[in-house]
Design a protein around this motif. Structure first.
Motif, PDB file in Angstrom:
ATOM      1  N   PRO A   1       0.935  -1.187  -0.463  1.00  0.00           N
ATOM      2  CA  PRO A   1       0.158   0.124   0.133  1.00  0.00           C
ATOM      3  C   PRO A   1       1.224   1.470  -0.444  1.00  0.00           C
ATOM      4  CG  PRO A   1       0.253  -0.743   2.072  1.00  0.00           C
ATOM      5  CD  PRO A   1       0.384  -1.653   1.229  1.00  0.00           C
ATOM      6  N   ALA A   2       0.427   2.186  -0.608  1.00  0.00           N
ATOM      7  CA  ALA A   2       0.689   3.295   0.075  1.00  0.00           C
ATOM      8  C   ALA A   2       0.833   3.722   0.831  1.00  0.00           C
ATOM      9  CB  ALA A   2       0.168   4.284  -1.633  1.00  0.00           C
TER      10      ALA A   2
ATOM     11  N   ASP B   1      -0.772   7.017   3.977  1.00  0.00           N
ATOM     12  CA  ASP B   1      -0.575   8.717   4.562  1.00  0.00           C
ATOM     13  C   ASP B   1       0.601   9.271   5.312  1.00  0.00           C
ATOM     14  OD1 ASP B   1      -2.181  11.073   6.346  1.00  0.00           O
ATOM     15  OD2 ASP B   1      -2.258  11.113   4.260  1.00  0.00           O
TER      16      ASP B   1
ATOM     17  N   ALA C   1      -5.876   5.945  -1.339  1.00  0.00           N
ATOM     18  CA  ALA C   1      -6.319   4.936  -2.562  1.00  0.00           C
ATOM     19  C   ALA C   1      -5.851   5.746  -3.610  1.00  0.00           C
ATOM     20  CB  ALA C   1      -7.782   5.419  -2.513  1.00  0.00           C
ATOM     21  N   ASP C   2      -5.360   4.752  -5.268  1.00  0.00           N
ATOM     22  CA  ASP C   2      -4.534   4.334  -5.804  1.00  0.00           C
ATOM     23  C   ASP C   2      -5.712   4.413  -6.849  1.00  0.00           C
ATOM     24  OD1 ASP C   2      -2.343   4.609  -8.131  1.00  0.00           O
ATOM     25  OD2 ASP C   2      -1.709   3.854  -7.387  1.00  0.00           O
ATOM     26  N   PRO C   3      -5.893   6.137  -7.700  1.00  0.00           N
ATOM     27  CA  PRO C   3      -7.194   5.855  -8.596  1.00  0.00           C
ATOM     28  C   PRO C   3      -6.424   5.353 -10.165  1.00  0.00           C
ATOM     29  CG  PRO C   3      -6.475   8.252  -8.286  1.00  0.00           C
ATOM     30  CD  PRO C   3      -5.670   6.554  -7.271  1.00  0.00           C
ATOM     31  N   GLY C   4      -5.121   4.481 -10.121  1.00  0.00           N
ATOM     32  CA  GLY C   4      -4.780   3.835 -11.247  1.00  0.00           C
ATOM     33  C   GLY C   4      -5.741   2.477 -11.188  1.00  0.00           C
ATOM     34  N   PHE C   5      -5.777   2.081  -9.710  1.00  0.00           N
ATOM     35  CA  PHE C   5      -6.055   0.080  -9.653  1.00  0.00           C
ATOM     36  C   PHE C   5      -7.610   0.428  -8.767  1.00  0.00           C
ATOM     37  CE2 PHE C   5      -1.633   0.427  -8.410  1.00  0.00           C
ATOM     38  CZ  PHE C   5      -1.301  -1.255  -8.949  1.00  0.00           C
ATOM     39  N   ARG C   6      -8.265   1.614  -9.005  1.00  0.00           N
ATOM     40  CA  ARG C   6      -9.445   1.334  -9.572  1.00  0.00           C
ATOM     41  C   ARG C   6     -10.268   0.518  -9.991  1.00  0.00           C
ATOM     42  NH1 ARG C   6     -13.372   5.508 -12.900  1.00  0.00           N
ATOM     43  NH2 ARG C   6     -14.917   4.198 -11.519  1.00  0.00           N
TER      44      ARG C   6
ATOM     45  N   GLU D   1      -4.828  -3.083  -4.358  1.00  0.00           N
ATOM     46  CA  GLU D   1      -4.315  -2.361  -3.640  1.00  0.00           C
ATOM     47  C   GLU D   1      -4.904  -2.045  -2.705  1.00  0.00           C
ATOM     48  OE1 GLU D   1      -2.987   1.281  -2.654  1.00  0.00           O
ATOM     49  OE2 GLU D   1      -5.045   1.596  -3.441  1.00  0.00           O
TER      50      GLU D   1
ATOM     51  N   THR E   1      -6.935   1.589  -1.921  1.00  0.00           N
ATOM     52  CA  THR E   1      -8.490   1.641  -3.173  1.00  0.00           C
ATOM     53  C   THR E   1      -9.396   0.834  -2.618  1.00  0.00           C
ATOM     54  OG1 THR E   1      -7.263   1.917  -4.921  1.00  0.00           O
ATOM     55  CG2 THR E   1      -8.978   0.853  -5.294  1.00  0.00           C
TER      56      THR E   1
ATOM     57  N   TYR F   1       4.003  -3.887 -11.912  1.00  0.00           N
ATOM     58  CA  TYR F   1       3.557  -4.707 -10.960  1.00  0.00           C
ATOM     59  C   TYR F   1       3.239  -6.360 -10.807  1.00  0.00           C
ATOM     60  CZ  TYR F   1      -1.620  -4.095 -13.071  1.00  0.00           C
ATOM     61  OH  TYR F   1      -2.235  -3.949 -13.453  1.00  0.00           O
TER      62      TYR F   1
END
Length: 435
Positions: free
Chosen positions: A45-46, A48, A56-61, A74, A77, A205
């Motif tokens: 995870p990324a 905070d 949340a990472d929008p690229g993995f929605r 992710e 997300t 990934y």
């Protein structure tokens, strides 16, 4: 982040994935086995910087998948996405996987071929459009089950596109629509990446991921099980989206090895000719002694004279033609004897000079432009001696003679399109894939 906190987040993610899986299986029970075959791979995870919570990472929605049925999750997300939406994306990814979008992708990497940096941007745009077209094919059937996609997801109904089309059919429609909307300053739809399951291009990934996924045999058995379940449901008069019914019919349709079919058709044409016996004085009859002073002829079996007519209009690649020529000449050698000379015409809108060859590799493929194989077949019939069998290699995008020529004709129809005349024997040949 402490180990206990990281473990707690991972457990929360797995719980949401499990709940989403149950939701998806309940809403589309005919795809339940596929949903449970997905292998969730929890990514790093990324976090905070202030709270240490996953972001949340929008690229993995879209919860992207690969062709081994690994579903990449992710954590940020997954925790920010409603369970029902995760379940919807599971059904969406199953659609990409089961319908083989990666194998059908126009941007799927060819083994041993590198893409230049200059071509990368155009390839990315083509991959994006293919992803949208494949989404349209899947989402059409999800909407038929009253499963509306999340905001920003491409919908054929909302765009005014016709229903129940394939991704290949949606691509040109989306190109036209995107161009028209772009002139008005609007985007066709949000950029959503469904992973290598849709286009066959491996993502970063996926490298060294813990998920093994399904083997090719596992995938084949799973798909057949899903297709059989769909057909059983249809037989019981259950309601199903037309796209899934069509896929199940095609998946369970008996497949015919094209090489076996090609060999059978050509051998049939050759044996028909070879079976026509005649009298010949080249070899005296064994019963010559029974005739006073007369030498009667003996019965002989004809050796079939074969001519190849090759469509070199440009719509069929030389690689495919060379592969098919090797197969055809090998079959002819097996029936008529090795080393026999063959006459061959390359033909586009007109026939090129006849070539006399012993091997497929000796044929020089010349031509380009339009296609009219009527001229090539007429040139073959005008040869002396006239051939017994004409083998035509084409994609079928050509006019044909209205009348049956005075010879056996076998049409090797390359690809899924085109057509052959009713008076010809036909073997359908894949344009790519199986070599």
């Amino acid at each position: 982040m402490t180990a206990d906190r990281a473990h707690a987040y991972e457990e929360a993610v797995r719980a949401r994935v499990a709940a989403a899986r149950l939701w998806a299986a309940h809403r589309a029970p005919y795809l339940a086995s596929a949903v449970f075959a997905l292998n969730p791979v929890i990514l790093e995870p990324a976090l905070d910087e202030d709270t240490g919570a996953p972001v949340a990472d929008p690229g993995f929605r879209a919860f992207p998948a690969d062709t081994r049925w690994n579903l990449y999750v992710e954590p940020g997300t997954a925790l920010a996405t409603p369970v029902e939406e995760i379940g919807w994306w599971m059904l969406h990814q199953v659609g990409h996987l089961v319908r083989g979008h990666a194998a059908r992708s126009p941007v799927r990497p060819e083994p041993g071929h590198e893409v230049s940096h200059a071509a990368g941007a155009a390839r990315d745009e083509e991959a994006h459009r293919w992803n949208q077209a494949a989404d349209a094919e899947i989402n059409d059937d999800l909407e038929a089950e009253e499963l509306r996609g999340p905001a920003g997801v491409l919908s054929p109904a909302e765009l005014g596109l016709p229903a129940h089309r394939t991704a290949e059919e949606y691509v040109p429609m989306l190109d036209v629509l995107a161009s028209a909307m772009g002139r008005g300053g609007r985007a066709l739809a949000e950029a959503i990446d469904c992973g290598s399951a849709v286009d066959g291009q491996e993502r970063t990934y996926e490298d060294g991921g813990p998920g093994e996924g399904l083997t090719r045999l596992d995938r084949d058995l799973l798909e057949r099980s899903i297709a059989a379940g769909i057909q059983d449901r249809v037989s019981a008069r259950g309601e199903l989206p037309s796209g899934w019914r069509r896929w199940a019919e095609e998946r369970l349709r008996p497949s015919v090895n094209w090489r076996a079919r090609l060999g059978a058709v050509i051998r049939s044409g050759l044996s028909t000719v070879a079976g026509q016996v005649d009298f010949s004085y080249r070899r005296p009859s064994r019963r010559a002694g029974a005739y006073a002073g007369i030498v009667p002829p003996s019965m002989v079996r004809a050796v079939p004279d074969t001519v190849l007519v090759i469509d070199t209009s440009g719509s069929v690649t030389n690689d495919v033609l060379n592969r098919l020529l090797a197969e055809v000449t090998g079959i002819i050698d097996g029936v008529a004897g090795p080393g026999r000379r063959l006459r061959a015409f390359c033909c586009d809108v007109h026939p090129h000079p006849v070539q006399l060859v012993r091997r497929a590799s000796d044929i020089e493929l010349v031509g380009g432009g339009g296609t009219d194989l009527r001229a090539g077949i007429a040139a073959a019939m005008a040869l002396r001696p006239r051939p017994d069998l004409v083998v035509v290699l084409t994609d079928g995008e050509t006019p044909w003679p209205e009348q049956r020529p005075p010879a056996q004709v076998v049409v090797c129809l390359i690809g899924d399109g085109g057509h052959a005349p009713g008076w010809a024997s036909v073997a359908r040949i894949p344009s790519k894939g199986e070599s």
